[in-house]
Design a protein around this motif. Structure first.
Motif, PDB file in Angstrom:
ATOM      1  N   ASP A 107     -38.832 -51.495  17.784  1.00  0.00           N
ATOM      2  CA  ASP A 107     -39.466 -50.698  17.467  1.00  0.00           C
ATOM      3  C   ASP A 107     -38.719 -49.591  17.303  1.00  0.00           C
ATOM      4  O   ASP A 107     -38.164 -49.309  17.691  1.00  0.00           O
ATOM      5  CB  ASP A 107     -40.650 -50.216  17.986  1.00  0.00           C
ATOM      6  CG  ASP A 107     -41.813 -51.683  17.889  1.00  0.00           C
ATOM      7  OD1 ASP A 107     -41.085 -52.425  17.130  1.00  0.00           O
ATOM      8  OD2 ASP A 107     -42.745 -52.045  19.072  1.00  0.00           O
ATOM      9  N   HIS A 108     -39.254 -48.729  16.038  1.00  0.00           N
ATOM     10  CA  HIS A 108     -37.993 -46.971  16.255  1.00  0.00           C
ATOM     11  C   HIS A 108     -40.001 -46.409  16.932  1.00  0.00           C
ATOM     12  O   HIS A 108     -40.744 -46.315  16.519  1.00  0.00           O
ATOM     13  CB  HIS A 108     -38.591 -46.710  14.659  1.00  0.00           C
ATOM     14  CG  HIS A 108     -37.655 -47.319  14.029  1.00  0.00           C
ATOM     15  ND1 HIS A 108     -36.484 -47.433  14.348  1.00  0.00           N
ATOM     16  CD2 HIS A 108     -38.032 -48.560  13.225  1.00  0.00           C
ATOM     17  CE1 HIS A 108     -35.558 -48.621  13.553  1.00  0.00           C
ATOM     18  NE2 HIS A 108     -36.877 -49.009  12.970  1.00  0.00           N
ATOM     19  N   VAL A 109     -38.974 -45.250  17.806  1.00  0.00           N
ATOM     20  CA  VAL A 109     -39.942 -44.539  18.537  1.00  0.00           C
ATOM     21  C   VAL A 109     -39.855 -43.080  18.619  1.00  0.00           C
ATOM     22  O   VAL A 109     -38.427 -42.578  17.916  1.00  0.00           O
ATOM     23  CB  VAL A 109     -39.445 -44.641  20.218  1.00  0.00           C
ATOM     24  CG1 VAL A 109     -40.779 -43.492  21.067  1.00  0.00           C
ATOM     25  CG2 VAL A 109     -39.954 -46.302  20.567  1.00  0.00           C
ATOM     26  N   TYR A 110     -41.211 -42.318  17.856  1.00  0.00           N
ATOM     27  CA  TYR A 110     -41.036 -41.025  17.454  1.00  0.00           C
ATOM     28  C   TYR A 110     -41.727 -40.265  18.131  1.00  0.00           C
ATOM     29  O   TYR A 110     -43.274 -40.501  18.778  1.00  0.00           O
ATOM     30  CB  TYR A 110     -41.805 -40.869  16.609  1.00  0.00           C
ATOM     31  CG  TYR A 110     -40.554 -40.893  14.962  1.00  0.00           C
ATOM     32  CD1 TYR A 110     -39.784 -40.443  14.571  1.00  0.00           C
ATOM     33  CD2 TYR A 110     -40.943 -42.303  14.503  1.00  0.00           C
ATOM     34  CE1 TYR A 110     -39.069 -41.654  13.433  1.00  0.00           C
ATOM     35  CE2 TYR A 110     -40.513 -43.471  14.025  1.00  0.00           C
ATOM     36  CZ  TYR A 110     -39.449 -42.273  13.155  1.00  0.00           C
ATOM     37  OH  TYR A 110     -38.397 -43.087  12.277  1.00  0.00           O
ATOM     38  N   ALA A 111     -41.194 -38.840  19.253  1.00  0.00           N
ATOM     39  CA  ALA A 111     -42.221 -38.169  20.445  1.00  0.00           C
ATOM     40  C   ALA A 111     -42.013 -36.757  20.390  1.00  0.00           C
ATOM     41  O   ALA A 111     -41.019 -36.181  19.623  1.00  0.00           O
ATOM     42  CB  ALA A 111     -42.001 -38.731  21.284  1.00  0.00           C
ATOM     43  N   THR A 112     -43.184 -35.900  20.352  1.00  0.00           N
ATOM     44  CA  THR A 112     -43.177 -34.765  19.899  1.00  0.00           C
ATOM     45  C   THR A 112     -43.467 -34.009  21.751  1.00  0.00           C
ATOM     46  O   THR A 112     -43.973 -34.932  22.705  1.00  0.00           O
ATOM     47  CB  THR A 112     -43.461 -34.130  19.373  1.00  0.00           C
ATOM     48  OG1 THR A 112     -45.226 -34.684  19.376  1.00  0.00           O
ATOM     49  CG2 THR A 112     -43.188 -34.537  17.978  1.00  0.00           C
ATOM     50  N   ARG A 113     -43.025 -33.131  21.940  1.00  0.00           N
ATOM     51  CA  ARG A 113     -43.317 -32.384  23.582  1.00  0.00           C
ATOM     52  C   ARG A 113     -44.494 -31.716  22.982  1.00  0.00           C
ATOM     53  O   ARG A 113     -44.846 -31.016  21.877  1.00  0.00           O
ATOM     54  CB  ARG A 113     -42.195 -31.650  24.245  1.00  0.00           C
ATOM     55  CG  ARG A 113     -41.088 -32.616  24.762  1.00  0.00           C
ATOM     56  CD  ARG A 113     -40.035 -31.003  24.958  1.00  0.00           C
ATOM     57  NE  ARG A 113     -38.884 -31.785  25.393  1.00  0.00           N
ATOM     58  CZ  ARG A 113     -37.748 -31.161  26.988  1.00  0.00           C
ATOM     59  NH1 ARG A 113     -38.791 -30.278  27.179  1.00  0.00           N
ATOM     60  NH2 ARG A 113     -37.161 -31.978  27.083  1.00  0.00           N
TER      61      ARG A 113
END
Length: 317
Positions: A107-113
Motif C-alpha cells: 500500500d502507498h501511505v500518505y500522511a499529514t501533520r
C-alpha cells in the motif's frame, strides 16, 4: 540491508498493532515517524504481510502416532495465534521468509501533520486533497481502493462505471458514482458530503445514495443524521472556510486543530454541545481560537503552547 533494519521493522510492527487505540498525540508521533522514507517502506511491508497472513489458511496438523503401550491416544494441543506478541511474531516470520507468500504490491501511505496539507494524484487520475492530521492508504494493487484511516480529505474522482472507486473509513464504505466529495473520519465519527455527482454510502452494509449538496454523518453509536448544504462550502477548509451543521464542539475543535496545527483542549461537557455556523480560519491561532470561543459562548486561555476552551460557568483560572 542496514544493521538498523530489524529495529525499524520492530517499530513498524509496534505502530501497526497500536493504531486502533492511538490518541491524537500518538498519531502526530506516528506521522512524524512515517516521514522518514525507510520507516514508510518498513510500515508498507508490515501492513502488506499482515494482510497476507490473514488470507492464508494453514493446514490442520497431522495426528501424532499412538504408541502400542499407551492406554489412550494423546493429541498434541495446537494453540491458535492470539495477542499482539503472536501477531508480531507472525509478521516477523513473514518479513524474514518472503518466499512463503505470493508477491503483492505494498500500500502507498500518505500522511499529514496538523496544520499541514497535501495534494495527491492517484494512478487513475483521481485527485485527493488531504487536510491536516490525516492518514490515507492507497492499495498498491488497485489505486481505486483507498482507506482514510483518520482526518479529512476531498476527493475528485475520475469516473469509471466498470471499476467504481471505493473508499473505506473505519468499517464503512463509500462508493463513487462519478463525483467530488469530502470525508471526515474522526475517531468513531464519519461525515460524508457531496459537492458534485453522487456517492453510495454503505453504513453497516446499507445503501444510502447522496447527491450534490447532500451530507450524512454517522455518530459513534452509528446513528445517522442527513442534511443539506450549499455545494460551495463543501471542502471549504482548503480556503480556510469551515462550515458546521449541528456538529459537536469537540469535532469543531478537531477541525481547528487540523487547520492550525495547535494543541486545543476542551474542558467538561462543552465538547458535546452542537454548533451550527461558519468559521473563517485566518491561520493565526491567537485570532481564531478566541473567535471560536465567542461563537460557542465559551472562555479561552493559553496553556503553554496550547489552548483550553471551557464553558463560561466552568472556567478555570
Amino acid at each position: 540491508m542496514s544493521r538498523d533494519a530489524p529495529n525499524i521493522i520492530d517499530q513498524a510492527i509496534a505502530w501497526h498493532l497500536r493504531q486502533a487505540d492511538m490518541a491524537a498525540t500518538e498519531w502526530e508521533a506516528f506521522v512524524a515517524w512515517l516521514e522518514v522514507p525507510v520507516h514508510a517502506e518498513a510500515y508498507d511491508r508490515v501492513t502488506l504481510l499482515d494482510r497476507q497472513i490473514a488470507e492464508v489458511r494453514f493446514p490442520d496438523p497431522a495426528p501424532l502416532p499412538v504408541a502400542a503401550n499407551d492406554d489412550a491416544p494423546r493429541h498434541r494441543r495446537w494453540w491458535p495465534l492470539a495477542g499482539g506478541g503472536a501477531i508480531a511474531a507472525a509478521l516477523v516470520l513473514g518479513l524474514t521468509m518472503p518466499s512463503v507468500f505470493a508477491p503483492a504490491a505494498a500500500d502507498h501511505v500518505y500522511a499529514t501533520r496538523d496544520g499541514e496539507r497535501r495534494d495527491v494524484r492517484l494512478a487513475d487520475g483521481t485527485q485527493v486533497a488531504l487536510n491536516g492530521g490525516s492518514l490515507l492508504r492507497v492499495s498498491g494493487d488497485d489505486p481505486r481502493r483507498v482507506a482514510l484511516d483518520s482526518g479529512e480529505a476531498l476527493f475528485h474522482v475520475v469516473h469509471d462505471a466498470a471499476h467504481p472507486f471505493e473508499l473505506r473509513a473505519g468499517n464503512q464504505v463509500v462508493r463513487d458514482l462519478g463525483t467530488t466529495f469530502n470525508v471526515v473520519h474522526s475517531g468513531a465519527r464519519i461525515a460524508v458530503a457531496v459537492a458534485e455527482g453522487s456517492v453510495l454510502f454503505q453504513p453497516d452494509g446499507a445503501q444510502l445514495r447522496l447527491g450534490a449538496g447532500q451530507a450524512v454523518t454517522m455518530a459513534a453509536d452509528h446513528r445517522l443524521v442527513r442534511s443539506t448544504l450549499p455545494t460551495a462550502v463543501i471542502g471549504g477548509w482548503r480556503t480556510g472556510d469551515l462550515s458546521f451543521d449541528g456538529t459537536p464542539v469537540g469535532e469543531v475543535a478537531a477541525s481547528l486543530r487540523r487547520a492550525l496545527g495547535i494543541d486545543l483542549r476542551i474542558i467538561g461537557d462543552l465538547s458535546k454541545r452542537p454548533f451550527t455556523g461558519m468559521i473563517h480560519v485566518t491561520g493565526a491561532a491567537d485570532r481564531d481560537v478566541p473567535h471560536l470561543a465567542d461563537l460557542i459562548g465559551a472562555t479561552w486561555r493559553r496553556n503553554g503552547e496550547g489552548w483550553v476552551l471551557a464553558q463560561r460557568d466552568a472556567a478555570t483560572p
